[in-house]
Design a protein around this motif. Structure first.
Motif, mmCIF file in Angstrom:
data_model
loop_
_atom_site.group_PDB
_atom_site.id
_atom_site.type_symbol
_atom_site.label_atom_id
_atom_site.label_comp_id
_atom_site.label_asym_id
_atom_site.label_seq_id
_atom_site.Cartn_x
_atom_site.Cartn_y
_atom_site.Cartn_z
ATOM 1 N N ILE A 74 -41.528 55.657 -13.597
ATOM 2 C CA ILE A 74 -42.249 56.988 -12.950
ATOM 3 C C ILE A 74 -42.826 56.429 -11.540
ATOM 4 N N TYR A 75 -43.208 57.416 -10.767
ATOM 5 C CA TYR A 75 -43.840 57.218 -9.452
ATOM 6 C C TYR A 75 -45.088 57.706 -9.579
ATOM 7 N N LYS B 6 -36.496 53.989 -1.675
ATOM 8 C CA LYS B 6 -36.805 55.387 -1.455
ATOM 9 C C LYS B 6 -35.961 56.247 -2.176
ATOM 10 N N LEU B 7 -34.619 55.846 -2.326
ATOM 11 C CA LEU B 7 -33.753 56.794 -3.351
ATOM 12 C C LEU B 7 -34.195 56.748 -4.690
ATOM 13 N N ILE B 8 -34.833 55.681 -4.924
ATOM 14 C CA ILE B 8 -35.111 55.823 -6.548
ATOM 15 C C ILE B 8 -36.469 56.432 -6.388
ATOM 16 N N LYS C 37 -39.458 61.053 -8.556
ATOM 17 C CA LYS C 37 -40.530 62.206 -8.356
ATOM 18 C C LYS C 37 -40.017 63.525 -8.945
ATOM 19 N N GLU C 38 -38.810 63.617 -9.117
ATOM 20 C CA GLU C 38 -38.222 64.917 -9.788
ATOM 21 C C GLU C 38 -38.326 64.708 -11.365
ATOM 22 N N TYR C 39 -38.167 63.584 -11.813
ATOM 23 C CA TYR C 39 -38.198 63.395 -13.263
ATOM 24 C C TYR C 39 -38.116 61.987 -13.583
#
Length: 375
Positions: free
Chosen positions: A175-176, A6-8, A13-15
C-alpha cells in the motif's frame, strides 16, 4: 521520482496490490522492468550465477545431458527456459561443437525467454550457433521430447508473502501510506494460498513470514502437460518445504540484489535491482505430479555436477585460478554449493535404477574428498 515507482504508487493509491503483483511489475514491466532494460548478470550486473563462475558449469551440463539423451533414448533436443545472458547456451553448444561434433550435428537447442532485451543479447552471443538455436514462447511449446532445463529461473517468479499474526494467517499487501510504499496485512487474495499451505503442511510460528510461489505451481503443471517424453532439470537455490518454512526463517526469503550487494529495501531502486526468493522444491514435486512428472532425484548442485562429469574439468584445467572457480561450484561450504539444489523429473520414461543421476551420494564422497584435498 522514477517512472516505475510512480506507476506503482498511482496503482496502489487506487487499491492495494499483492507483493506478487508488485514483484511482477518491478521485474517484468515491458518498458521499465528490471529484466527488460538491464543486463543483471556478471560483473556489470547485480549478481553472479554458476555460469559466470566458470564455463565448466555449462560444459558439465552438456556432458550430462548428452549421456542422459543417449541412455534414455531421447530426441537430441534441449530446451532452456530463462536463458539470461545466453552464456550457458553458448558454453553447452561450444562444448558440443568442439568436442562432440557428431552430436552437435544432431542437436536442436530451444530457448524460451520473456525479455526482448535478453533475447537480442542471446542472439548476438549465439550468432555462431544460429542454425542450432530457435526461440519460442512458452505457450507454443507442445509435445516436447528431450531435456527441458532451467538455471536460476524459478527464483525470479513473483511470490505472495504471508504472515502469522496471533495464530491467523494474513497476506502482506503493498500500500501507499505516510508518503511511502509499505506492507499491510489482510485476508488472502486467493484460495490457492490455502490449498498450497495445506498440501505442503506449512506451519508458521507467530510473526513468521513465508513466501508462496503460486506461479511456480502453475508453471510446473503447465510444463508437464507440454512434455510428451522427457526429463525436466530445475537448478536453483532453495530447499524442500520443511527446511524452507522452518521457524528460524522468520522473515521469509525474499531479498534484493543491487550491484552484487544484498538488501531488503524492496521499495527502493524499483526496476534497477533484482528481487528474488528461495525456491520451494517440494511444491515443484507435489504439483508436478498433477501433469505426470515423476521425481527422479532431488539433490545438491555439487552432487549433480559430480555426476555430470565436472571432475574431468578440474583435471583438464591448466590454471590454479580456473581450478578454484570450478571448485567453487562443488565445495558445499561457500561458493555455489550451500543453497543450490537440482530437481530432476521425468515423464513417460522408465528410468533404470542404475541411471547415473540416481547414483547415491555415498558413491561420490571419495570423489569429493579428492577436491577437498586439493583445495
Amino acid at each position: 521520482m522514477d517512472e516505475l515507482k510512480k506507476l506503482i504508487i498511482d496503482k496502489v493509491k487506487e487499491y492495494k496490490i499483492t507483493f506478487a503483483e508488485f514483484m511482477d511489475i518491478a521485474l517484468y514491466h515491458p518498458v521499465y522492468g528490471y529484466y527488460q532494460k538491464e543486463n543483471p548478470f556478471g560483473m556489470q550486473g547485480s549478481f553472479y550465477t554458476s555460469v559466470d563462475a566458470s564455463e565448466s558449469f555449462g560444459r558439465s551440463l552438456a556432458k550430462g545431458f548428452k549421456r542422459a539423451i543417449n541412455e534414455l533414448g531421447l530426441d537430441p533436443v534441449l530446451c532452456e527456459m530463462g536463458a539470461g545472458s545466453g552464456m550457458l547456451a553458448n558454453d553447452i553448444l561450444n562444448f558440443y561443437l568442439n568436442e562432440e561434433p557428431e552430436f552437435y550435428d544432431k542437436i536442436k537447442y530451444i530457448i524460451i525467454e520473456k525479455s526482448n532485451y535478453l533475447i537480442n543479447r542471446q542472439k548476438e552471443l549465439l550468432a555462431q550457433h544460429k542454425d542450432k538455436v530457435s526461440w519460442i514462447d512458452f505457450e507454443k511449446l507442445n509435445n516436447f521430447e528431450g531435456i527441458f532445463f532451467s538455471n536460476e529461473l524459478v527464483d525470479a517468479f513473483p511470490v505472495h508473502r504471508i504472515i502469522n499474526i496471533n495464530g491467523e494467517l494474513k497476506e502482506l499487501y503493498v500500500i501507499y501510506h505516510d508518503n511511502k510504499l509499505q506492507f499491510y496485512p489482510d485476508k488472502f487474495s486467493t484460495e490457492e494460498l490455502n490449498d498450497y499451505i495445506n498440501r505442503l503442511n506449512i506451519k508458521l510460528v507467530d510473526k513468521q513470514i513465508a513466501d508462496i510461489n503460486l506461479d511456480a505451481t502453475k508453471w510446473i503443471k503447465e510444463l508437464g502437460k507440454k512434455i510428451s517424453k522427457g526429463v525436466v532439470v530445475t537448478i536453483d537455490y532453495g530447499f524442500e518445504a520443511k527446511q524452507l518454512y522452518a521457524p528460524f526463517r522468520m522473515d521469509g526469503t525474499v531479498t534484493c540484489y543491487f550491484k552484487h550487494t544484498q538488501n531488503n529495501d524492496f521499495f527502493e531502486r524499483i526496476g534497477y535491482q533484482d528481487i528474488t526468493a528461495f525456491v520451494d522444491f517440494s511444491a515443484l514435486m507435489e504439483y508436478g505430479k498433477e501433469s505426470g512428472l515423476d521425481v527422479v532425484k532431488f539433490e545438491p548442485q555439487w552432487l549433480f555436477l559430480l555426476q555430470s562429469g565436472i571432475l574431468d574439468e578440474i583435471e583438464k584445467s591448466k590454471s590454479d585460478l580456473h581450478k578454484a572457480r570450478i571448485r567453487s561450484l562443488i565445495i558445499p561450504e561457500g561458493g555455489f554449493g550451500t543453497n543450490f539444489h537440482v530437481l530432476i523429473q521425468s515423464k513417460n520414461i522408465d528410468i533404470p535404477d542404475n541411471f547415473f543421476y540416481k547414483k547415491h551420494s555415498t558413491e561420490l564422497f571419495s570423489e569429493l574428498s579428492k577436491i577437498y584435498s586439493e583445495h
